[in-house]
Design a protein around this motif. Sequence first.
Motif, PDB file in Angstrom:
ATOM      1  N   MET C   1       5.868 -15.784  -2.915  1.00 19.65           N
ATOM      2  CA  MET C   1       5.571 -14.497  -2.271  1.00 19.65           C
ATOM      3  C   MET C   1       6.091 -13.357  -3.141  1.00 19.65           C
ATOM      4  N   THR C   2       5.293 -12.307  -3.280  1.00 22.66           N
ATOM      5  CA  THR C   2       5.730 -11.198  -4.129  1.00 22.66           C
ATOM      6  C   THR C   2       6.857 -10.385  -3.476  1.00 22.66           C
ATOM      7  N   ASN C   3       7.648  -9.796  -4.311  1.00 23.24           N
ATOM      8  CA  ASN C   3       8.683  -8.860  -3.873  1.00 23.24           C
ATOM      9  C   ASN C   3       8.753  -7.756  -4.930  1.00 23.24           C
ATOM     10  N   THR C   4       7.849  -6.786  -4.798  1.00 23.79           N
ATOM     11  CA  THR C   4       7.702  -5.758  -5.829  1.00 23.79           C
ATOM     12  C   THR C   4       8.740  -4.661  -5.642  1.00 23.79           C
ATOM     13  N   GLN C   5       9.387  -4.309  -6.720  1.00 22.86           N
ATOM     14  CA  GLN C   5      10.320  -3.173  -6.684  1.00 22.86           C
ATOM     15  C   GLN C   5       9.603  -1.959  -7.276  1.00 22.86           C
ATOM     16  N   VAL C   6       9.445  -0.949  -6.440  1.00 22.68           N
ATOM     17  CA  VAL C   6       8.663   0.215  -6.845  1.00 22.68           C
ATOM     18  C   VAL C   6       9.571   1.438  -6.923  1.00 22.68           C
ATOM     19  N   THR C   7       9.425   2.208  -7.993  1.00 20.55           N
ATOM     20  CA  THR C   7      10.175   3.457  -8.116  1.00 20.55           C
ATOM     21  C   THR C   7       9.214   4.642  -8.151  1.00 20.55           C
ATOM     22  N   LEU C   8       9.458   5.605  -7.272  1.00 16.97           N
ATOM     23  CA  LEU C   8       8.739   6.869  -7.344  1.00 16.97           C
ATOM     24  C   LEU C   8       9.568   7.822  -8.206  1.00 16.97           C
ATOM     25  N   VAL C   9       8.918   8.346  -9.262  1.00 18.14           N
ATOM     26  CA  VAL C   9       9.577   9.284 -10.171  1.00 18.14           C
ATOM     27  C   VAL C   9       8.965  10.663  -9.913  1.00 18.14           C
ATOM     28  N   GLN C  10       9.780  11.590  -9.453  1.00 19.91           N
ATOM     29  CA  GLN C  10       9.239  12.909  -9.128  1.00 19.91           C
ATOM     30  C   GLN C  10       9.976  13.985  -9.931  1.00 19.91           C
ATOM     31  N   ILE C  11       9.203  14.796 -10.667  1.00 26.19           N
ATOM     32  CA  ILE C  11       9.834  15.914 -11.371  1.00 26.19           C
ATOM     33  C   ILE C  11      10.254  16.946 -10.325  1.00 26.19           C
ATOM     34  N   ASP C  12      11.506  17.374 -10.394  1.00 25.32           N
ATOM     35  CA  ASP C  12      12.011  18.330  -9.399  1.00 25.32           C
ATOM     36  C   ASP C  12      11.386  19.699  -9.593  1.00 25.32           C
ATOM     37  N   ASN C  13      10.833  20.206  -8.538  1.00 22.10           N
ATOM     38  CA  ASN C  13      10.408  21.614  -8.483  1.00 22.10           C
ATOM     39  C   ASN C  13       9.474  21.978  -9.641  1.00 22.10           C
ATOM     40  N   ASP C  48      11.310  -4.345 -19.281  1.00 19.41           N
ATOM     41  CA  ASP C  48      10.243  -5.190 -18.723  1.00 19.41           C
ATOM     42  C   ASP C  48       9.561  -4.624 -17.479  1.00 19.41           C
ATOM     43  N   GLY C  49       9.706  -3.321 -17.235  1.00 22.90           N
ATOM     44  CA  GLY C  49       8.954  -2.685 -16.160  1.00 22.90           C
ATOM     45  C   GLY C  49       7.694  -2.014 -16.677  1.00 22.90           C
ATOM     46  N   TYR C  50       6.874  -1.534 -15.748  1.00 21.45           N
ATOM     47  CA  TYR C  50       5.674  -0.764 -16.094  1.00 21.45           C
ATOM     48  C   TYR C  50       5.792   0.605 -15.441  1.00 21.45           C
ATOM     49  N   THR C  51       5.381   1.650 -16.138  1.00 21.85           N
ATOM     50  CA  THR C  51       5.334   2.990 -15.554  1.00 21.85           C
ATOM     51  C   THR C  51       3.909   3.527 -15.660  1.00 21.85           C
ATOM     52  N   PHE C  52       3.435   4.142 -14.594  1.00 21.22           N
ATOM     53  CA  PHE C  52       2.087   4.712 -14.591  1.00 21.22           C
ATOM     54  C   PHE C  52       2.180   6.220 -14.478  1.00 21.22           C
ATOM     55  N   PHE C  53       1.356   6.944 -15.251  1.00 23.35           N
ATOM     56  CA  PHE C  53       1.502   8.399 -15.274  1.00 23.35           C
ATOM     57  C   PHE C  53       0.992   9.047 -13.999  1.00 23.35           C
ATOM     58  N   THR C  54       0.054   8.374 -13.313  1.00 25.48           N
ATOM     59  CA  THR C  54      -0.424   8.861 -12.035  1.00 25.48           C
ATOM     60  C   THR C  54      -0.739  10.351 -12.102  1.00 25.48           C
ATOM     61  N   ARG C  55       0.036  11.216 -11.475  1.00 28.71           N
ATOM     62  CA  ARG C  55      -0.223  12.659 -11.481  1.00 28.71           C
ATOM     63  C   ARG C  55       0.664  13.380 -12.497  1.00 28.71           C
ATOM     64  N   PHE C  56       1.471  12.674 -13.227  1.00 28.80           N
ATOM     65  CA  PHE C  56       2.445  13.208 -14.190  1.00 28.80           C
ATOM     66  C   PHE C  56       3.624  13.881 -13.499  1.00 28.80           C
ATOM     67  N   ASP C  57       3.385  14.694 -12.474  1.00 27.92           N
ATOM     68  CA  ASP C  57       4.542  15.272 -11.772  1.00 27.92           C
ATOM     69  C   ASP C  57       5.128  14.246 -10.796  1.00 27.92           C
ATOM     70  N   ASN C  58       4.323  13.264 -10.428  1.00 31.23           N
ATOM     71  CA  ASN C  58       4.759  12.125  -9.628  1.00 31.23           C
ATOM     72  C   ASN C  58       4.288  10.873 -10.358  1.00 31.23           C
ATOM     73  N   MET C  59       5.206  10.095 -10.865  1.00 25.56           N
ATOM     74  CA  MET C  59       4.844   8.868 -11.566  1.00 25.56           C
ATOM     75  C   MET C  59       5.315   7.691 -10.727  1.00 25.56           C
ATOM     76  N   ILE C  60       4.664   6.563 -10.918  1.00 22.43           N
ATOM     77  CA  ILE C  60       5.004   5.376 -10.144  1.00 22.43           C
ATOM     78  C   ILE C  60       5.339   4.257 -11.122  1.00 22.43           C
ATOM     79  N   ALA C  61       6.445   3.561 -10.847  1.00 26.83           N
ATOM     80  CA  ALA C  61       6.859   2.493 -11.759  1.00 26.83           C
ATOM     81  C   ALA C  61       7.140   1.215 -10.987  1.00 26.83           C
ATOM     82  N   VAL C  62       6.886   0.087 -11.646  1.00 28.66           N
ATOM     83  CA  VAL C  62       7.270  -1.216 -11.110  1.00 28.66           C
ATOM     84  C   VAL C  62       8.509  -1.616 -11.890  1.00 28.66           C
TER      85      VAL C  62
END
Lengths: 253, 253, 253, 253
Positions: C1-13, C48-62
Amino acid sequence: MTNTQVTLVQIDNYGPWTVTPEPRREADLQTMQSRLYADISQFVGNRDGYTFFTRFDNMIAVTNGLTMADHELLQESVGNRYPVTLSLGVATGTSPVQALSDATTVVQDAGSAQDEDRRECLEGRTIDDPHRTDDDVQIAHFDVVDATGQYTDELNAFDSFIQIEQGYAELMRHMRHAHDSLSFFVGGDNVIVVCPDLEADDYEEAIGHVETAVDVELQVGVGRGSSAHDAGFAAKHALEVCRADGTRVELAW
Amino acid sequence: MTNTQVTLVQIDNYGPWTVTPEPRREADLQTMQSRLYADISQFVGNRDGYTFFTRFDNMIAVTNGLTMADHELLQESVGNRYPVTLSLGVATGTSPVQALSDATTVVQDAGSAQDEDRRECLEGRTIDDPHRTDDDVQIAHFDVVDATGQYTDELNAFDSFIQIEQGYAELMRHMRHAHDSLSFFVGGDNVIVVCPDLEADDYEEAIGHVETAVDVELQVGVGRGSSAHDAGFAAKHALEVCRADGTRVELAW
Amino acid sequence: MTNTQVTLVQIDNYGPWTVTPEPRREADLQTMQSRLYADISQFVGNRDGYTFFTRFDNMIAVTNGLTMADHELLQESVGNRYPVTLSLGVATGTSPVQALSDATTVVQDAGSAQDEDRRECLEGRTIDDPHRTDDDVQIAHFDVVDATGQYTDELNAFDSFIQIEQGYAELMRHMRHAHDSLSFFVGGDNVIVVCPDLEADDYEEAIGHVETAVDVELQVGVGRGSSAHDAGFAAKHALEVCRADGTRVELAW
Amino acid sequence: MTNTQVTLVQIDNYGPWTVTPEPRREADLQTMQSRLYADISQFVGNRDGYTFFTRFDNMIAVTNGLTMADHELLQESVGNRYPVTLSLGVATGTSPVQALSDATTVVQDAGSAQDEDRRECLEGRTIDDPHRTDDDVQIAHFDVVDATGQYTDELNAFDSFIQIEQGYAELMRHMRHAHDSLSFFVGGDNVIVVCPDLEADDYEEAIGHVETAVDVELQVGVGRGSSAHDAGFAAKHALEVCRADGTRVELAW
């Protein structure tokens, strides 16, 4: 007792590459090599090591805490993103000079820096985790007393650079021959020295020597730690004490 | 006759910033400052100028061909992308040393490098297009004869660095005092020197001086041009002739 | 069973910063944000993680394998080198969508993305080493069948982009709503999808859906691993099998 | 009347390179391609052009003011610093879509994007200085009304991205087919559109269309200029007026 892990980072066949098929634009070479250095500094640094740009084609790093797998990953990552590749030699020892000498030997044994067939060699060995201790690394962080007031705001930019450079060069030679230490200019008026077990006396002596030889007044903070960052961070804090109190040598321990 | 346009690039209030509120991680500082240098080198370089990292907090550029508007854009672009800002001083003249001295003065007059209120000052003046000529810039590109064979593959990485560094430091001091020239280490065993009108004799003399003083054997290619790139590119080609023919001084004109 | 660790990266303001005191040069913003993304991708990626640029001001990483201390170091390092700072939210779970939702909540609870007082918040928790397993992460790597032949070499660059973008957008929506998965465009004609435990059928269904909806033909390789890199690397190899054999879905296990 | 100069930037043989000799680490590819984009954005941007990352392997730039020599220098500089090379096609016209189409054709005629023998081709032509005018470029800068309040602070990071992405995708298709315009997502909730001569009515219509189709509310500032920067900067200021006054369409002229 210190046990410094030193990595020699050598760009493979760099000299010939810079002039093949004809000389490349100097600004591009400068940009490429300083970004490559920045990337290595970041990779090693966020694993608590220090990297020094030295000659840029040959960089020297203090890598306590990095494994051979980390070194391999660095090679792979650079190979994926740059037009050049890296060879790495790793060695350890109580004397930073001897460790670097051993790291150099394992790379030299793999072939000349300008051998077309020597690419991405990785040689040597690291300190296993169980053998790491809190005083493996000793770092001294020097700067020039009141460099801004005495040089930057007074002399023209080049003459103040010559002045600082002379202090640095003298310190570098002296620390190498008298104290088995590796000194690196890191910008501004700052020099970071990777040392074996030295005491306050040794630093007093070195500062006195430089002042006598080239009339540049230095101060130094010294730290110990299990990694370059730990030792260096303690050294930086100690140097802040020099700046605040007007002392010349501060040991963090 | 040369008419070198020199820009002094000074990071505003950099020293205090590096230790506020407490000392910052050394590897981050190294990464930041070498990337900042790389960006400036690229901006200036793709307008045919040369930038030298010098002390990193104070960089020196040869900017013939760049206008004040270009300098302003560089300031704006760095201010938009870095946590630090730049002050720039620009001056011109037949002597590179005098030009740098003047560029330094206009920045110093605007305030201390560590004055919190002095930010993004831009002072001085550039050479207007109609006054530019094909021999405004003279660049000499030196390297060490067979550095790889004599040093890189023979000595440990630090001792070969000390050896090369001594040659460079001696050349730097000599060219400054005897020939009004600015010398910069650019990596490997390469030194680029920004010169006034010098002739073959002057370079022979300098090479002889360095060999006598510190026993490092140099060779040099020299070029002229309307920009640092044009002069430097000619110098690099001339140096290739030294390497091919075993000569010590080659002038491109 | 998966257990994904997700990080939301948000540039402040970030939004307000881009127009303060007046709008900043667009090219500088684009340069700054893509370099910031590149740095985060490198930091996370060499753990060994992956980061996605998504919106650039909000990025999503595994970020399976990264500790809270790693996250803190990333914040510190970015804060030392960029004119902006990062807030991070971390969460884990069997559903990547739910994990991201939780990661978002912890950041939102700390204040608005445009709150001037919310800076460098770090919230949430990671998976401890003893609880990590070899199938914590499932990654699917999609691309468009013969994109170069059908689009890049045939249509104008924008119309082929529209075509590929439509396939990607449809896949993104479908995978999110039908399969609790997070899809990210990663350049070219490539989409990487972070999945819960899905099987071959699910991928067949998704490919069929996209083909029916927007007439874009996809193929996919799927991998599992203890980290995004391990899972993603297996997925890339599986996708190579699709390319070689003309199959549409290849599972690496 | 507009006369947009469009450059198609294509990485040579990129797809095959990413999997040769076997798939490369995804994080390295992401880092490399976003830094390459950042460098191109900076080079073009400090000559007052705009570059859009588009698919990363194919980027699109508005290059009014850049000469063929500038394009050549960009190729040379990238070739000196990256493991990949660029082919460039340049074309001009009153319709941005047609200009891009022509720019694509000249590159396609030189060979397939995955042809090993097609490297660093540079085709097409630029607008000579005497023919440049102050309304050559028209740029519209859109964003989502109160994106932070409605999406970023309310939805999870992925659902707000889906929401914004849908608005963007619909706008992109509509502007291309109804208004001969090229739309690019530039991060956050921002879309920049390169337009022919459009009037307020056209923008009202487009905003209405997107709101009806996918229920995303947009606002737009529009500017004109002799370069992308001039037009885009005016557009950004106009968009600030929308934000301040709650209007939906603001033209800067």
